[in-house]
Design a protein around this motif. Sequence first.
Motif, PDB file in Angstrom:
ATOM      1  N   ASN A  36      20.413  27.425 -69.280  1.00 47.45           N
ATOM      2  CA  ASN A  36      20.879  26.880 -70.551  1.00 47.45           C
ATOM      3  C   ASN A  36      22.400  26.968 -70.665  1.00 47.45           C
ATOM      4  OD1 ASN A  36      21.517  29.544 -71.287  1.00 47.45           O
ATOM      5  ND2 ASN A  36      19.687  29.797 -72.558  1.00 47.45           N
ATOM      6  N   LEU A  37      22.936  26.547 -71.798  1.00 38.55           N
ATOM      7  CA  LEU A  37      24.387  26.498 -71.972  1.00 38.55           C
ATOM      8  C   LEU A  37      25.028  27.874 -72.106  1.00 38.55           C
ATOM      9  CD1 LEU A  37      24.840  23.445 -74.382  1.00 38.55           C
ATOM     10  CD2 LEU A  37      25.252  23.556 -71.918  1.00 38.55           C
ATOM     11  N   ARG A  38      24.211  28.904 -72.207  1.00 34.29           N
ATOM     12  CA  ARG A  38      24.732  30.276 -72.252  1.00 34.29           C
ATOM     13  C   ARG A  38      24.727  30.934 -70.882  1.00 34.29           C
ATOM     14  NH1 ARG A  38      21.966  29.145 -76.744  1.00 34.29           N
ATOM     15  NH2 ARG A  38      19.984  29.680 -75.785  1.00 34.29           N
ATOM     16  N   GLY A  39      24.376  30.173 -69.856  1.00 36.19           N
ATOM     17  CA  GLY A  39      24.328  30.724 -68.509  1.00 36.19           C
ATOM     18  C   GLY A  39      23.092  31.548 -68.238  1.00 36.19           C
ATOM     19  N   ILE A  78      10.641  31.095 -67.797  1.00 40.59           N
ATOM     20  CA  ILE A  78      11.032  32.274 -67.039  1.00 40.59           C
ATOM     21  C   ILE A  78      10.267  33.514 -67.478  1.00 40.59           C
ATOM     22  CG2 ILE A  78      12.955  32.945 -68.526  1.00 40.59           C
ATOM     23  CD1 ILE A  78      12.781  33.069 -64.641  1.00 40.59           C
ATOM     24  N   HIS A  79       9.892  33.612 -68.767  1.00 43.16           N
ATOM     25  CA  HIS A  79       9.125  34.798 -69.180  1.00 43.16           C
ATOM     26  C   HIS A  79       7.789  34.857 -68.465  1.00 43.16           C
ATOM     27  CE1 HIS A  79       7.312  31.904 -72.100  1.00 43.16           C
ATOM     28  NE2 HIS A  79       6.236  32.609 -71.863  1.00 43.16           N
ATOM     29  N   ASP A  93      15.617  33.780 -73.356  1.00 43.48           N
ATOM     30  CA  ASP A  93      14.324  33.850 -74.037  1.00 43.48           C
ATOM     31  C   ASP A  93      13.673  32.467 -73.986  1.00 43.48           C
ATOM     32  OD1 ASP A  93      12.131  34.193 -75.624  1.00 43.48           O
ATOM     33  OD2 ASP A  93      13.208  34.932 -77.379  1.00 43.48           O
ATOM     34  N   SER A  94      12.799  32.278 -73.022  1.00 41.41           N
ATOM     35  CA  SER A  94      12.198  30.954 -72.848  1.00 41.41           C
ATOM     36  C   SER A  94      11.211  30.614 -73.950  1.00 41.41           C
ATOM     37  CB  SER A  94      11.532  30.840 -71.473  1.00 41.41           C
ATOM     38  OG  SER A  94      10.617  31.890 -71.255  1.00 41.41           O
ATOM     39  N   SER A  95      10.796  31.594 -74.738  1.00 46.61           N
ATOM     40  CA  SER A  95       9.895  31.286 -75.857  1.00 46.61           C
ATOM     41  C   SER A  95      10.620  30.565 -76.982  1.00 46.61           C
ATOM     42  CB  SER A  95       9.247  32.568 -76.383  1.00 46.61           C
ATOM     43  OG  SER A  95      10.192  33.388 -77.046  1.00 46.61           O
TER      44      SER A  95
END
Length: 333
Positions: free
Chosen positions: A186-189, A214-215, A120-122
Amino acid sequence: MREEILAEADFLERQLNHLKRVVKYARPSIVHIETTMAGNGFSKSSEVDEAGAGIIFKHDKSFFVLTNRHVINQAPLERIRIYLEDGRLIRARRVLTDRDTDVAVVEVDADRLIPAEVGDSSQVEVGENVFAVGSPFGLSQTVTSGIISAVGRRNLQLGRQGLKLQNFFQTDAAINPGNSGGPLINLRGEVIGLNTAIASNSGGNDGIGFAIPIHAALGVAEQLIEKGQVARAFFGVRMDADFDAAAAKEIGLFRARGAKVSGVTPGSPAEAAMIQVGDVITRFYGQEVEDDLQLISIVSLCPLDEDIRFEIYRDGKVIAKTVRLAARNRFEN
């Protein structure tokens, strides 16, 4: 002291192992792209005019590669080569591009394709740790790391790209020529950005890289796939160009931030959201709004098919709202 060193080393090694797992998890969804406009196809005499990276994603039942328009570089289908992480070469079936955002989407068909996990890039904030993966100088699957240095970057002079719509993440993860089209992870892949440009005096990495959230990139890609063109989002407010520090102080804001509404278009999403003249839009789709020009950039890159959260300042209070945006061309005719 030795025990302390060993304990701290164990902690750091656990962190490092997590980072290695994140990269290992993400890499199968990242491709290396080469295009050429010279010679006949990819004969030995051909020269690679552009090299970059791309991100595999799935739309309905088909697979696509998300990348930058300038990576594809108007090359015909037979002169686009896409290499998977396992070394396989796949071909482009269809290419669609959007000049204003420098987004391109390539339809592909192959077995065992793995789509990227999308974040979620927001919700991205300054200071988050990120990885950039791409093909700098043709070196595919290169990984660099850094942080999100800023969000909402715009009005940038980015050379030949000449992007009209800008709302970038800024990162200090090393981005060089050839990183274009690769993911910011991000750190969550999860993919949170599409690496697009650098600000550099040397042509190489100077610690300032930019990625499309990305959104926004996927929103453009999905419209290209479904409609062949991109309909820009429309909110429906006119903004007060005279909103300054003095005007902000009068209504209780410490500084002139946000976009003050001076009019609402009848029948627009803004009217449906009960926006009033005098409201100040302070946050939109996860980003702080600094001024009216930034709001225009954010709205233009928002998706049309989801509820957008935003905040306004009215009568000394911050009010949270949601809105579903409309296509701009509905209000321009």
